[in-house]
Structures are given as structure tokens and as C-alpha cells.
Scaffold this motif. Structure first.
Motif, PDB file in Angstrom:
ATOM      1  N   GLU A  60      59.230  57.905  10.183  1.00  0.00           N
ATOM      2  CA  GLU A  60      59.460  57.971  11.634  1.00  0.00           C
ATOM      3  C   GLU A  60      60.866  57.431  11.888  1.00  0.00           C
ATOM      4  OE1 GLU A  60      56.954  55.489  14.035  1.00  0.00           O
ATOM      5  OE2 GLU A  60      55.829  57.196  14.776  1.00  0.00           O
ATOM      6  N   PRO A  61      61.509  57.831  13.003  1.00  0.00           N
ATOM      7  CA  PRO A  61      62.868  57.337  13.264  1.00  0.00           C
ATOM      8  C   PRO A  61      62.929  55.819  13.441  1.00  0.00           C
ATOM      9  CG  PRO A  61      62.303  59.163  14.733  1.00  0.00           C
ATOM     10  CD  PRO A  61      61.047  58.770  14.021  1.00  0.00           C
ATOM     11  N   SER A  62      64.074  55.254  13.111  1.00  0.00           N
ATOM     12  CA  SER A  62      64.293  53.815  13.287  1.00  0.00           C
ATOM     13  C   SER A  62      65.791  53.544  13.238  1.00  0.00           C
ATOM     14  CB  SER A  62      63.603  53.038  12.160  1.00  0.00           C
ATOM     15  OG  SER A  62      64.058  51.700  12.120  1.00  0.00           O
ATOM     16  N   THR A  63      66.250  52.623  14.056  1.00  0.00           N
ATOM     17  CA  THR A  63      67.619  52.117  13.918  1.00  0.00           C
ATOM     18  C   THR A  63      67.563  50.687  13.401  1.00  0.00           C
ATOM     19  OG1 THR A  63      68.431  53.512  15.698  1.00  0.00           O
ATOM     20  CG2 THR A  63      69.766  51.587  15.161  1.00  0.00           C
ATOM     21  N   ARG A  64      66.956  49.788  14.200  1.00  0.00           N
ATOM     22  CA  ARG A  64      66.964  48.353  13.887  1.00  0.00           C
ATOM     23  C   ARG A  64      66.209  48.008  12.605  1.00  0.00           C
ATOM     24  NH1 ARG A  64      67.735  49.020  19.163  1.00  0.00           N
ATOM     25  NH2 ARG A  64      66.422  50.793  18.686  1.00  0.00           N
ATOM     26  N   THR A  65      64.984  48.497  12.503  1.00  0.00           N
ATOM     27  CA  THR A  65      64.128  48.044  11.395  1.00  0.00           C
ATOM     28  C   THR A  65      64.676  48.527  10.053  1.00  0.00           C
ATOM     29  OG1 THR A  65      62.308  48.222  12.966  1.00  0.00           O
ATOM     30  CG2 THR A  65      61.716  47.906  10.661  1.00  0.00           C
ATOM     31  N   ARG A  66      65.034  49.808   9.975  1.00  0.00           N
ATOM     32  CA  ARG A  66      65.497  50.348   8.702  1.00  0.00           C
ATOM     33  C   ARG A  66      66.790  49.653   8.249  1.00  0.00           C
ATOM     34  NH1 ARG A  66      68.811  53.127   6.226  1.00  0.00           N
ATOM     35  NH2 ARG A  66      70.019  53.731   8.046  1.00  0.00           N
ATOM     36  N   VAL A  97      57.599  50.573   4.479  1.00  0.00           N
ATOM     37  CA  VAL A  97      57.060  51.838   4.982  1.00  0.00           C
ATOM     38  C   VAL A  97      56.934  51.857   6.502  1.00  0.00           C
ATOM     39  CG1 VAL A  97      55.112  53.445   4.868  1.00  0.00           C
ATOM     40  CG2 VAL A  97      55.649  52.005   2.892  1.00  0.00           C
ATOM     41  N   ARG A  98      57.520  52.864   7.111  1.00  0.00           N
ATOM     42  CA  ARG A  98      57.215  53.172   8.524  1.00  0.00           C
ATOM     43  C   ARG A  98      56.565  54.539   8.563  1.00  0.00           C
ATOM     44  NH1 ARG A  98      60.813  52.541  13.847  1.00  0.00           N
ATOM     45  NH2 ARG A  98      60.171  50.402  13.420  1.00  0.00           N
ATOM     46  N   HIS A  99      55.468  54.631   9.317  1.00  0.00           N
ATOM     47  CA  HIS A  99      54.726  55.893   9.340  1.00  0.00           C
ATOM     48  C   HIS A  99      54.058  56.065  10.710  1.00  0.00           C
ATOM     49  CE1 HIS A  99      52.230  59.185   7.890  1.00  0.00           C
ATOM     50  NE2 HIS A  99      52.894  59.143   6.744  1.00  0.00           N
ATOM     51  N   ALA A 117      50.354  48.210  13.903  1.00  0.00           N
ATOM     52  CA  ALA A 117      50.998  46.916  13.620  1.00  0.00           C
ATOM     53  C   ALA A 117      52.487  47.090  13.306  1.00  0.00           C
ATOM     54  CB  ALA A 117      50.303  46.237  12.434  1.00  0.00           C
ATOM     55  N   HIS A 118      53.242  46.054  13.614  1.00  0.00           N
ATOM     56  CA  HIS A 118      54.671  45.988  13.270  1.00  0.00           C
ATOM     57  C   HIS A 118      54.941  44.504  12.978  1.00  0.00           C
ATOM     58  CE1 HIS A 118      58.803  46.861  12.955  1.00  0.00           C
ATOM     59  NE2 HIS A 118      59.024  47.484  14.089  1.00  0.00           N
ATOM     60  N   PRO A 119      54.431  44.022  11.834  1.00  0.00           N
ATOM     61  CA  PRO A 119      54.389  42.572  11.626  1.00  0.00           C
ATOM     62  C   PRO A 119      55.756  41.900  11.493  1.00  0.00           C
ATOM     63  CG  PRO A 119      53.640  43.746   9.653  1.00  0.00           C
ATOM     64  CD  PRO A 119      53.763  44.757  10.742  1.00  0.00           C
ATOM     65  N   THR A 120      56.757  42.577  10.907  1.00  0.00           N
ATOM     66  CA  THR A 120      58.058  41.892  10.809  1.00  0.00           C
ATOM     67  C   THR A 120      58.729  41.799  12.179  1.00  0.00           C
ATOM     68  OG1 THR A 120      59.209  43.925  10.126  1.00  0.00           O
ATOM     69  CG2 THR A 120      58.460  42.437   8.365  1.00  0.00           C
ATOM     70  N   GLN A 121      58.466  42.786  13.075  1.00  0.00           N
ATOM     71  CA  GLN A 121      58.983  42.684  14.441  1.00  0.00           C
ATOM     72  C   GLN A 121      58.358  41.465  15.132  1.00  0.00           C
ATOM     73  OE1 GLN A 121      61.289  44.781  16.202  1.00  0.00           O
ATOM     74  NE2 GLN A 121      61.225  43.089  17.646  1.00  0.00           N
ATOM     75  N   ALA A 122      57.046  41.308  14.952  1.00  0.00           N
ATOM     76  CA  ALA A 122      56.382  40.156  15.573  1.00  0.00           C
ATOM     77  C   ALA A 122      56.976  38.852  15.054  1.00  0.00           C
ATOM     78  CB  ALA A 122      54.882  40.197  15.289  1.00  0.00           C
ATOM     79  N   HIS A 162      63.005  42.091  24.180  1.00  0.00           N
ATOM     80  CA  HIS A 162      62.621  43.507  24.095  1.00  0.00           C
ATOM     81  C   HIS A 162      62.824  43.915  22.632  1.00  0.00           C
ATOM     82  CE1 HIS A 162      62.257  47.760  24.714  1.00  0.00           C
ATOM     83  NE2 HIS A 162      62.286  47.692  26.031  1.00  0.00           N
ATOM     84  N   PRO A 163      61.823  44.533  22.000  1.00  0.00           N
ATOM     85  CA  PRO A 163      62.008  44.884  20.587  1.00  0.00           C
ATOM     86  C   PRO A 163      63.035  45.992  20.376  1.00  0.00           C
ATOM     87  CG  PRO A 163      59.929  45.766  21.419  1.00  0.00           C
ATOM     88  CD  PRO A 163      60.507  44.901  22.504  1.00  0.00           C
ATOM     89  N   GLY A 164      63.330  46.751  21.446  1.00  0.00           N
ATOM     90  CA  GLY A 164      64.219  47.896  21.330  1.00  0.00           C
ATOM     91  C   GLY A 164      63.476  49.061  20.676  1.00  0.00           C
ATOM     92  N   PRO A 165      63.965  50.280  20.826  1.00  0.00           N
ATOM     93  CA  PRO A 165      65.087  50.632  21.694  1.00  0.00           C
ATOM     94  C   PRO A 165      64.721  50.478  23.174  1.00  0.00           C
ATOM     95  CG  PRO A 165      64.084  52.614  20.741  1.00  0.00           C
ATOM     96  CD  PRO A 165      63.392  51.453  20.124  1.00  0.00           C
ATOM     97  N   ILE A 166      65.704  50.043  23.983  1.00  0.00           N
ATOM     98  CA  ILE A 166      65.409  49.846  25.403  1.00  0.00           C
ATOM     99  C   ILE A 166      65.716  51.120  26.187  1.00  0.00           C
ATOM    100  CG2 ILE A 166      65.782  47.357  25.339  1.00  0.00           C
ATOM    101  CD1 ILE A 166      68.456  47.711  26.664  1.00  0.00           C
TER     102      ILE A 166
HETATM  103  N1   CP Z   1      62.067  47.545  17.237  1.00  0.00           N
HETATM  104  C1   CP Z   1      62.081  48.608  16.402  1.00  0.00           C
HETATM  105  O1   CP Z   1      61.151  48.823  15.615  1.00  0.00           O
HETATM  106  O2   CP Z   1      63.176  49.391  16.527  1.00  0.00           O
HETATM  107  P1   CP Z   1      63.521  50.662  15.634  1.00  0.00           P
HETATM  108  O3   CP Z   1      62.545  51.735  15.996  1.00  0.00           O
HETATM  109  O4   CP Z   1      64.950  51.017  15.969  1.00  0.00           O
HETATM  110  O5   CP Z   1      63.365  50.273  14.184  1.00  0.00           O
END
Ligand code: CP
Length: 326
Positions: free
Chosen positions: A63-69, A116-118, A146-151, A274-278
Motif C-alpha cells: 500500500e502507498p506510504s511516505t512516512r512509514t516506508r 510489511v504494509r498491506h 493495527a499500526h503499532p510503530t505509529q502508535a 496527526h499521524p499524517g498524511p494530513i
Molecule cells: N502515518 C503513516 O502511516 O503515514 P504513511 O502512510 O505516509 O506511511
């Protein structure tokens, strides 16, 4: 969905990190403490420690990601690991290769960790049951589960500003129904012993069993924000919505958007997260997102230290033994 039988090894140490649910307060505190010791690495001239030298980590983002990846990639590099970023769009997945076959292919390259993001809830847990015993799996967000590292990076950010969790009232605002972040935050906040966790949302964006999560539910933003110390805004997860759950984004912003005026209801020293993206003007006003009480960009920076801590712990490495800079 996930028992600790799979997350912890026989000595009670973190083997996989799939969810914050069910983990002990001491383990969550340990993640935060280890992250604290890694935070200074990013401020050094040479931003590297040799803790995971020789380890190979695969970033698998379906799945798309900027921050997490990117913060997982930076975290791996700062730990001196080798990292592969699999481009799913151009990988054999697009030719019909199954998830299991992709995993076994990467295992044959002697990977030690999968991040892994899915889009499917439970995907990271499934992968953890499939991989060879030496491999650790870290959930970088699965469906609405769940998104445990974000938490944990959010807990780290809160602790930096407000060290005593037992005195805190926290409001989580917005699309609780589709939010993996909200679920992981609620479990972590409860385990760390906050005074009160509130959720503020329209009826259509609240899961049916939410009271079982130990939260206070508000539908009125002004009432819900009254006297809170932390305001955590969530994005409308339109990609997971089926059918019309809201009259319009304009109306949503009128009732649940965070503006400077609304923020006056919270405590004067309340922080805004805010976890983003905002989505500016949908869930949060630019004045607030960029204002002095916003810690949104600090959350991003803290993501590197927290992900370094989780990666090191799942590989059985203690940051105290990190040694000198590379
Ligand atoms: N907060 C967060 O998971 O952002 P990304 O989707 O950009 O990784």
C-alpha cells in the motif's frame, strides 16, 4: 487477532511486532526507553551505529506510504543493516505471484526481517506464521487493524512533552472506524495508564464495539475537547469507505475539523498530533497544523528512533550495546 504467543519469544522478548494489543506496560516502556537512547544518533555527524551490521531487511509495502516506508529505511540504515525496498508495482506480484511465493523468494536471499504494509487486516500476522524461525516481521500497517510503530512513535512524542501518562486526557478525533492508528493508539494509551481516552466522531465513523476498548465516546467536538491534554486528529480514510458515510467534507470540517477556535476548549498547553498524511481543510486547519502547539513533524522525526528501537529489539539487540558511531 494476534496473541502474544506469536509476538514474543519463549523468554518474553519481542520477536515480531504486529500489534500493541496485549503487550505489557513494561515492554511498551522498554520500546520508548530504547527509542530515547537512539534519538541522539540522528543528531550526530555520522548518523550510524553498528547494531544490525550484516542483517538484511526487506521493506514490503503493498500500500502507498511516505512516512512509514522512508523512516523504516532510514532506521535500518542508521543501524547499519542492508535494506531492500521491494517495488510492488514492478515486482512479480503484478504478474500473479502469490504473497507466500514472494516471501519464500526473499527468504532465499537470506533476509532477516520483513517490514510489511498491506491493505488486508491480518496480513502481517499471516506472514509471521509463514516465515522461517530466524525472521522477524514488523507490521507497518494492516488494513484497519493495527499500526503499532505509529502508535509507539506517538507515545514517544507524548512522553517527551508530558512524561506522566497517568495525568493525561487524550482525545482521538475523526475516522475511528477505518483507522488502524486509532486501534493501536487506544491499546497503547490504556496499557500506559492514561487517565482517560476519548474518541470524538460522527456515529457513522465509530465501530460498533468501541466501548469494549475502554474509551469515552463523544459526538460533539467542543464537549469532547474540553480539558484534554493531547488532541490526536485522524485522516478520513476514504480508500476504506464503502458508501456515503458523510454528507460532505465541508460539513465534516464544520463539525469535526480542528480550528484554532475549537482548540481553545482543550487545556492551554495541549499538544496537537496527526499521524499524517494530513488533509488541510478537511480534518485540520492549516493554522493549527502549522501552529506552535502542533507536534506533527516531531512525530515524523521520532518515527526513526522508535523504528530503530523496534528493529533492534526484534533482532535481539540491546541499544546499550550499540557501541560507538560507525
Ligand atoms: N502515518 C503513516 O502511516 O503515514 P504513511 O502512510 O505516509 O506511511
Amino acid at each position: 487477532m494476534t496473541g502474544n504467543t506469536i509476538q514474543l519469544d519463549k523468554n518474553g522478548n519481542l520477536k515480531h511486532f504486529l500489534t500493541t494489543e496485549g503487550l505489557s506496560q513494561s515492554l511498551l516502556q522498554k520500546i520508548l526507553d530504547h527509542a530515547e537512547s537512539f534519538a541522539s544518533v540522528g543528531e550526530r555527524a555520522v548518523k550510524k551505529v553498528p547494531l544490525l551490521r550484516g542483517k538484511t531487511i526487506a521493506n514490503l509495502f503493498f500500500e502507498p506510504s511516505t512516512r512509514t516506508r522512508t523512516t523504516f529505511e532510514l532506521a535500518a540504515k542508521r543501524l547499519s543493516a542492508d535494506i531492500l525496498n521491494l517495488n510492488i508495482a514492478t515486482s512479480a506480484t503484478s504478474k500473479g505471484e502469490t504473497l507466500s511465493d514472494t516471501l519464500h523468494t526473499l527468504e532465499a536471499m537470506h533476509c532477516d526481517m520483513f517490514v510489511v504494509r498491506h491493505a488486508n487486516s491480518g496480513a502481517a500476522h499471516y506472514i509471521a506464521t509463514q516465515v522461517a524461525p530466524h525472521i522477524s516481521v514488523i507490521n507497518a500497517g494492516d488494513g484497519r487493524h493495527a499500526h503499532p510503530t505509529q502508535a509507539m512513535l506517538d507515545m514517544f512524542t507524548i512522553r517527551r512533552h508530558k512524561p506522566d501518562f497517568s495525568k493525561l486526557r487524550v482525545a482521538i478525533v475523526g475516522d475511528i472506524l477505518h483507522s488502524r492508528v486509532a486501534r493501536s493508539e487506544i491499546h497503547a494509551l490504556n496499557t500506559l495508564g492514561v487517565l482517560e481516552t476519548r474518541i470524538i466522531a460522527p456515529h457513522t465513523l465509530i465501530p460498533k464495539d468501541v466501548e469494549n476498548l475502554g474509551v469515552q465516546v463523544y459526538h460533539d467536538m467542543d464537549q469532547g475537547l474540553d480539558g484534554v491534554d493531547v488532541v490526536m486528529m485522524l485522516r478520513l480514510q476514504k480508500e476504506r469507505m464503502t458508501g456515503a458515510l458523510l454528507p460532505s467534507e465541508y460539513e465534516y470540517f464544520q463539525r469535526y475539523g480542528l480550528t484554532s477556535k475549537r482548540l481553545e476548549k482543550a487545556n492551554p498547553d495541549a499538544i496537537v498530533m496527526h499521524p499524517g498524511p494530513i488533509n488541510r481543510g478537511v480534518e485540520i486547519d492549516s493554522d493549527v497544523a502549522d501552529g506552535e502547539r502542533s507536534v506533527i513533524l516531531q512525530q515524523v522525526s521520532h518515527g526513526i528512533a522508535v523504528r530503530m528501537a523496534v528493529m533492534a529489539m526484534t533482532m535481539g539487540r540491546n541499544p546499550e550495546n550499540a557501541g560507538a558511531t560507525e
